[in-house]
Design a protein around this motif. Structure first.
Motif, PDB file in Angstrom:
ATOM      1  N   PHE A  48      51.536 -17.445  11.309  1.00  0.00           N
ATOM      2  CA  PHE A  48      52.817 -17.776  10.695  1.00  0.00           C
ATOM      3  C   PHE A  48      53.140 -19.227  10.987  1.00  0.00           C
ATOM      4  CE2 PHE A  48      53.064 -13.236  11.148  1.00  0.00           C
ATOM      5  CZ  PHE A  48      53.658 -12.847   9.961  1.00  0.00           C
ATOM      6  N   SER A  49      53.809 -19.843  10.040  1.00  0.00           N
ATOM      7  CA  SER A  49      54.248 -21.221  10.195  1.00  0.00           C
ATOM      8  C   SER A  49      55.717 -21.295   9.789  1.00  0.00           C
ATOM      9  CB  SER A  49      53.402 -22.126   9.288  1.00  0.00           C
ATOM     10  OG  SER A  49      53.839 -23.443   9.371  1.00  0.00           O
ATOM     11  N   PHE A  50      56.496 -22.000  10.592  1.00  0.00           N
ATOM     12  CA  PHE A  50      57.922 -22.145  10.316  1.00  0.00           C
ATOM     13  C   PHE A  50      58.222 -23.607  10.027  1.00  0.00           C
ATOM     14  CE2 PHE A  50      57.378 -18.399  12.841  1.00  0.00           C
ATOM     15  CZ  PHE A  50      58.256 -17.491  12.300  1.00  0.00           C
ATOM     16  N   ASP A  51      59.155 -23.856   9.122  1.00  0.00           N
ATOM     17  CA  ASP A  51      59.538 -25.219   8.775  1.00  0.00           C
ATOM     18  C   ASP A  51      60.341 -25.801   9.934  1.00  0.00           C
ATOM     19  OD1 ASP A  51      60.395 -27.595   7.727  1.00  0.00           O
ATOM     20  OD2 ASP A  51      61.469 -26.725   6.034  1.00  0.00           O
ATOM     21  N   SER A  52      59.724 -26.725  10.670  1.00  0.00           N
ATOM     22  CA  SER A  52      60.392 -27.296  11.841  1.00  0.00           C
ATOM     23  C   SER A  52      61.564 -28.195  11.448  1.00  0.00           C
ATOM     24  CB  SER A  52      59.394 -28.075  12.687  1.00  0.00           C
ATOM     25  OG  SER A  52      58.850 -29.145  11.934  1.00  0.00           O
ATOM     26  N   ARG A  53      61.589 -28.652  10.214  1.00  0.00           N
ATOM     27  CA  ARG A  53      62.680 -29.509   9.748  1.00  0.00           C
ATOM     28  C   ARG A  53      63.892 -28.692   9.295  1.00  0.00           C
ATOM     29  NH1 ARG A  53      60.108 -31.693   4.951  1.00  0.00           N
ATOM     30  NH2 ARG A  53      59.016 -29.737   5.153  1.00  0.00           N
ATOM     31  N   ALA A  54      63.725 -27.393   9.169  1.00  0.00           N
ATOM     32  CA  ALA A  54      64.792 -26.547   8.632  1.00  0.00           C
ATOM     33  C   ALA A  54      65.970 -26.411   9.589  1.00  0.00           C
ATOM     34  CB  ALA A  54      64.254 -25.164   8.291  1.00  0.00           C
ATOM     35  N   GLY A  55      65.723 -26.618  10.866  1.00  0.00           N
ATOM     36  CA  GLY A  55      66.802 -26.433  11.830  1.00  0.00           C
ATOM     37  C   GLY A  55      67.112 -24.953  12.009  1.00  0.00           C
ATOM     38  N   TYR A  56      68.210 -24.697  12.667  1.00  0.00           N
ATOM     39  CA  TYR A  56      68.613 -23.326  12.947  1.00  0.00           C
ATOM     40  C   TYR A  56      69.148 -22.680  11.671  1.00  0.00           C
ATOM     41  CZ  TYR A  56      70.931 -19.373  15.114  1.00  0.00           C
ATOM     42  OH  TYR A  56      71.327 -18.111  15.455  1.00  0.00           O
ATOM     43  N   LEU A  57      68.641 -21.489  11.361  1.00  0.00           N
ATOM     44  CA  LEU A  57      69.088 -20.768  10.176  1.00  0.00           C
ATOM     45  C   LEU A  57      68.974 -19.278  10.436  1.00  0.00           C
ATOM     46  CD1 LEU A  57      69.890 -20.943   7.122  1.00  0.00           C
ATOM     47  CD2 LEU A  57      67.455 -20.688   6.649  1.00  0.00           C
TER      48      LEU A  57
END
Length: 142
Positions: free
Chosen positions: A51-60
């Motif tokens: 899995f990969s998460f968008d590190s630029r997305a911030g807390y969501l």
């Protein structure tokens, strides 16, 4: 493409030939952005899904129901793409070799010769599973 009942979230599925993997993306529709990406390799038994998460997305906050919906789709893809990898190691090696050599498909004209070769190294009880996993065919297909 699958849209969640609330229509705020969407799952996009794409196959990457160079990566030999399925990419499943959980997208937030209103912001046009990918929140989570699952990568499910389907050719190499040594590679595990990740899995990969968008590190630029911030807390969501992602609702549990939405995350569960996404994980169910990922689980289904893992089961269908990688089911053959759960067979005995010697069968996995044969299937992996056939998939590499024939790129997952085979011409009708070549099928009898390849089938004869596989019959020589695979027990009869496992033949159907190997041919199905390697080519999406059955031994009796013409």
């Amino acid at each position: 493409m699958f849209t969640h009942l609330g229509r705020d979230y969407m799952i996009t599925e794409v196959y990457s030939v160079p990566d030999e993997a399925w990419y499943l993306e959980l997208d937030l529709v209103r912001d046009h952005r990918t929140l989570v990406m699952a990568i499910v390799p389907d050719e190499d038994p040594a590679r595990e899904p990740t899995f990969s998460f968008d590190s630029r997305a911030g807390y969501l906050d992602i609702p549990y129901e939405v995350m569960r919906w996404f994980m169910d789709r990922v689980d289904a893809e893992v089961r269908t793409s990688r089911a053959w990898m759960r067979l005995r190691p010697e069968l996995v090696a044969v299937i992996h070799g056939l998939r590499r050599e024939h790129l997952g498909s085979i011409d009708d004209a070549d099928f009898p010769d390849v089938l004869a070769t596989v019959r020589a190294v695979v027990p009869a009880a496992d033949l159907a599973a190997v041919i199905e996993a390697a080519f999406g065919r059955r031994p009796n297909d013409r």
